[in-house]
Design an enzyme around this catalytic site. Sequence first.
Site, mmCIF file in Angstrom:
data_model
loop_
_atom_site.group_PDB
_atom_site.id
_atom_site.type_symbol
_atom_site.label_atom_id
_atom_site.label_comp_id
_atom_site.label_asym_id
_atom_site.label_seq_id
_atom_site.Cartn_x
_atom_site.Cartn_y
_atom_site.Cartn_z
ATOM 1 N N TYR A 144 -16.440 6.350 1.161
ATOM 2 C CA TYR A 144 -17.511 6.790 2.085
ATOM 3 C C TYR A 144 -17.767 8.286 1.864
ATOM 4 O O TYR A 144 -18.891 8.709 1.595
ATOM 5 C CB TYR A 144 -17.094 6.494 3.534
ATOM 6 C CG TYR A 144 -17.966 7.162 4.577
ATOM 7 C CD1 TYR A 144 -19.220 6.639 4.900
ATOM 8 C CD2 TYR A 144 -17.552 8.326 5.238
ATOM 9 C CE1 TYR A 144 -20.032 7.247 5.851
ATOM 10 C CE2 TYR A 144 -18.352 8.946 6.189
ATOM 11 C CZ TYR A 144 -19.596 8.404 6.485
ATOM 12 O OH TYR A 144 -20.388 9.018 7.428
ATOM 13 N N LYS A 148 -20.981 10.203 0.332
ATOM 14 C CA LYS A 148 -21.766 11.086 1.225
ATOM 15 C C LYS A 148 -21.951 12.458 0.555
ATOM 16 O O LYS A 148 -22.983 13.100 0.717
ATOM 17 C CB LYS A 148 -21.088 11.260 2.593
ATOM 18 C CG LYS A 148 -21.100 10.050 3.513
ATOM 19 C CD LYS A 148 -22.464 9.577 3.959
ATOM 20 C CE LYS A 148 -23.118 10.403 5.040
ATOM 21 N NZ LYS A 148 -24.400 9.787 5.490
HETATM 22 N N1 NDP Z 1 -20.617 7.657 13.369
HETATM 23 C C1 NDP Z 1 -20.117 8.842 13.038
HETATM 24 O O1 NDP Z 1 -19.131 9.310 13.635
HETATM 25 C C2 NDP Z 1 -20.765 9.637 11.958
HETATM 26 C C3 NDP Z 1 -21.847 9.142 11.227
HETATM 27 N N2 NDP Z 1 -22.436 9.912 10.273
HETATM 28 C C4 NDP Z 1 -23.594 9.421 9.533
HETATM 29 O O2 NDP Z 1 -24.610 9.086 10.470
HETATM 30 C C5 NDP Z 1 -25.443 8.045 9.960
HETATM 31 C C6 NDP Z 1 -25.607 6.984 11.016
HETATM 32 O O3 NDP Z 1 -24.326 6.464 11.337
HETATM 33 P P1 NDP Z 1 -24.147 5.375 12.490
HETATM 34 O O4 NDP Z 1 -25.347 5.325 13.345
HETATM 35 O O5 NDP Z 1 -22.821 5.613 13.071
HETATM 36 O O6 NDP Z 1 -24.066 4.048 11.602
HETATM 37 P P2 NDP Z 1 -24.645 2.586 11.855
HETATM 38 O O7 NDP Z 1 -23.883 1.664 10.960
HETATM 39 O O8 NDP Z 1 -24.679 2.264 13.317
HETATM 40 O O9 NDP Z 1 -26.165 2.714 11.351
HETATM 41 C C7 NDP Z 1 -26.544 2.661 10.008
HETATM 42 C C8 NDP Z 1 -27.703 1.671 9.861
HETATM 43 O O10 NDP Z 1 -28.093 1.637 8.485
HETATM 44 C C9 NDP Z 1 -28.236 0.260 8.109
HETATM 45 N N3 NDP Z 1 -28.099 0.098 6.669
HETATM 46 C C10 NDP Z 1 -26.956 0.011 5.942
HETATM 47 N N4 NDP Z 1 -27.228 -0.207 4.645
HETATM 48 C C11 NDP Z 1 -28.594 -0.266 4.548
HETATM 49 C C12 NDP Z 1 -29.485 -0.502 3.461
HETATM 50 N N5 NDP Z 1 -29.044 -0.735 2.211
HETATM 51 N N6 NDP Z 1 -30.812 -0.480 3.708
HETATM 52 C C13 NDP Z 1 -31.291 -0.284 4.960
HETATM 53 N N7 NDP Z 1 -30.489 -0.082 6.026
HETATM 54 C C14 NDP Z 1 -29.156 -0.086 5.826
HETATM 55 C C15 NDP Z 1 -27.135 -0.399 8.883
HETATM 56 O O11 NDP Z 1 -27.255 -1.809 8.899
HETATM 57 P P3 NDP Z 1 -25.877 -2.695 8.992
HETATM 58 O O12 NDP Z 1 -25.247 -2.345 10.298
HETATM 59 O O13 NDP Z 1 -26.362 -4.096 8.902
HETATM 60 O O14 NDP Z 1 -25.041 -2.240 7.816
HETATM 61 C C16 NDP Z 1 -27.313 0.250 10.244
HETATM 62 O O15 NDP Z 1 -28.332 -0.376 10.995
HETATM 63 C C17 NDP Z 1 -24.773 7.584 8.665
HETATM 64 O O16 NDP Z 1 -25.431 8.196 7.583
HETATM 65 C C18 NDP Z 1 -23.357 8.137 8.758
HETATM 66 O O17 NDP Z 1 -22.845 8.418 7.477
HETATM 67 C C19 NDP Z 1 -21.995 11.183 10.015
HETATM 68 C C20 NDP Z 1 -20.953 11.711 10.711
HETATM 69 C C21 NDP Z 1 -20.253 10.996 11.732
HETATM 70 C C1 LIG Z 2 -6.551 3.858 15.553
HETATM 71 C C2 LIG Z 2 -6.672 5.257 16.062
HETATM 72 C C3 LIG Z 2 -5.657 6.168 15.442
HETATM 73 C C4 LIG Z 2 -8.018 5.877 15.878
HETATM 74 C C5 LIG Z 2 -9.165 5.147 16.600
HETATM 75 C C6 LIG Z 2 -10.432 5.970 16.582
HETATM 76 C C7 LIG Z 2 -11.076 6.054 15.192
HETATM 77 C C8 LIG Z 2 -11.726 4.714 14.894
HETATM 78 C C9 LIG Z 2 -12.094 7.223 15.153
HETATM 79 C C10 LIG Z 2 -11.424 8.576 15.407
HETATM 80 C C11 LIG Z 2 -12.149 9.622 14.581
HETATM 81 C C12 LIG Z 2 -13.379 8.887 14.110
HETATM 82 C C13 LIG Z 2 -14.215 9.420 12.996
HETATM 83 C C14 LIG Z 2 -14.991 8.542 12.221
HETATM 84 C C15 LIG Z 2 -14.912 7.061 12.435
HETATM 85 C C16 LIG Z 2 -14.140 6.617 13.679
HETATM 86 C C17 LIG Z 2 -12.877 7.457 13.867
HETATM 87 C C18 LIG Z 2 -11.973 7.331 12.643
HETATM 88 C C19 LIG Z 2 -15.787 9.037 11.038
HETATM 89 C C20 LIG Z 2 -14.952 8.711 9.784
HETATM 90 C C21 LIG Z 2 -17.141 8.342 10.926
HETATM 91 C C22 LIG Z 2 -17.946 8.798 9.760
HETATM 92 C C23 LIG Z 2 -17.901 10.256 9.492
HETATM 93 O O1 LIG Z 2 -18.762 10.761 8.801
HETATM 94 C C24 LIG Z 2 -16.771 11.071 9.930
HETATM 95 C C25 LIG Z 2 -16.112 10.533 11.181
HETATM 96 C C26 LIG Z 2 -14.882 11.352 11.533
HETATM 97 C C27 LIG Z 2 -14.249 10.885 12.816
#
Ligand code: NDP
Ligand SMILES: CC(C)CCC[C@@H](C)[C@H]1CC[C@H]2C3=C(CC[C@]12C)[C@@]1(C)CCC(=O)C[C@@H]1CC3
Length: 345
Positions: A144, A148
């Site tokens: 991942y 990214k």
């Molecule tokens: N959540 C976090 O803590 C963090 C997230 N990010 C970034 O933020 C962004 C959003 O994350 P988040 O909202 O949590 O993720 P989600 O999985 O909730 O949202 C991503 C969406 O993109 C869709 N998707 C995946 N592959 C494709 C594709 N090939 N074509 C079109 N759509 C696609 C997914 O569909 P499906 O679910 O069916 O795969 C989903 O609806 C991502 O870029 C992630 O890297 C960055 C830092 C922290």
């Molecule tokens: C099982 C436990 C030790 C942890 C449970 C919580 C975790 C699932 C989350 C804690 C920090 C989170 C995190 C992300 C995903 C969910 C956690 C690991 C990311 C990896 C999501 C995508 C990013 O870009 C960075 C995030 C950092 C923190």
Amino acid sequence: MATRVRPSSKRCAVIGGSGFLGRHLVEKLLDRGYSVSVFDIRQSYELPGVTFHQGDLCNKQALLLALKDVSLVFHCASPAPASDDRALFERVNIQGTQTVIQACIEAGVQKLVLTSSASVVFEGADIKNGREDLPYAKNPIDYYTETKIEQEKLVLKACDKQKGFLTVAIRPHGIFGPRDPQLVPILVDTARRGKMKFIIGDGTNLVDFTFVENVVHGHVLAAEHLKPDSPICGKPYHITNDEPVRFWDFMSDVLVGLGYAAPRYHLPYTLVYGLALLLWLLSLILRPLISFKPTFTPMRVALAGTHHYYSCKRAKEDLGYKPVVSLKEGIARTVQSYPHLRHGA
Ligand SMILES: NC(=O)C1=CN([C@@H]2O[C@H](COP(=O)(O)OP(=O)(O)OC[C@H]3O[C@@H](n4cnc5c(N)ncnc54)[C@H](OP(=O)(O)O)[C@@H]3O)[C@@H](O)[C@H]2O)C=CC1
Ligand SMILES: CC(C)CCC[C@@H](C)[C@H]1CC[C@H]2C3=C(CC[C@]12C)[C@@]1(C)CCC(=O)C[C@@H]1CC3
């Protein structure tokens, strides 16, 4: 001679708009008077003012239909970080992002805002108040993160003032909030299986967790500041709650808020990291025979046992960013939004 219609600056597209962050972003954009096209591999809701285009972002023709007459694109689609499918990450985050850039240019899009991640500089070692000039991780901790990094490089490099195509990257960290499919559900599932009794390390490590509405606010500010004469063109910006918190205090607040016990017993970080690595290797070796997904992956253990918090000084200076929801309020709203995950529900 046919005149080319300049796309309306209030018409935008959200790639990944069916996901957690994407949907919150779509809702805010509608509030601010934008009309929105969502492009996503799935459609998860319906809203007035939103046109859905279901498709894979690796398909340029499908994208072009969604980008017609659009001047501003947000790209926040990615495979879930928990997946270990390297080919999928490379296809979607690298080749797919190249396709997104090409489609934007062909469609006459003027601005592209990428959702990157603060994790692009994280290698498993402490980061305290990290600035955007930290080098990208040389040994990314998983596929991942690896993809990214490449994705962010591609988008920032594509910024071209002469051609009128401007780009910027937002790097959020640890997004949480209502409808998050990841952080709270995984935490609760682990607690329900009796595995959230332990604190990895001494429990004092500070981390950023960012309420989803603050992440959305950062994206909207970036989009609205992205102009040819602006210093933000082609740059990455950290967006956090600007309130680093102890990882284990945050976990405990969420668990206790949902009626579960907070973790209490300490385990040494290196021991747990070593075990997580071993389990991950075993899961790879045994994959042809049995399939199991360890809860404590090396990535999660590293995130749970190290400091990783980032400065948003650059976003404050260039974008006028300031979090709009405090951590305390964000946790309260998140806990309230998950009645079905409460203890005993
Ligand atoms: N959540 C976090 O803590 C963090 C997230 N990010 C970034 O933020 C962004 C959003 O994350 P988040 O909202 O949590 O993720 P989600 O999985 O909730 O949202 C991503 C969406 O993109 C869709 N998707 C995946 N592959 C494709 C594709 N090939 N074509 C079109 N759509 C696609 C997914 O569909 P499906 O679910 O069916 O795969 C989903 O609806 C991502 O870029 C992630 O890297 C960055 C830092 C922290
Ligand atoms: C099982 C436990 C030790 C942890 C449970 C919580 C975790 C699932 C989350 C804690 C920090 C989170 C995190 C992300 C995903 C969910 C956690 C690991 C990311 C990896 C999501 C995508 C990013 O870009 C960075 C995030 C950092 C923190």
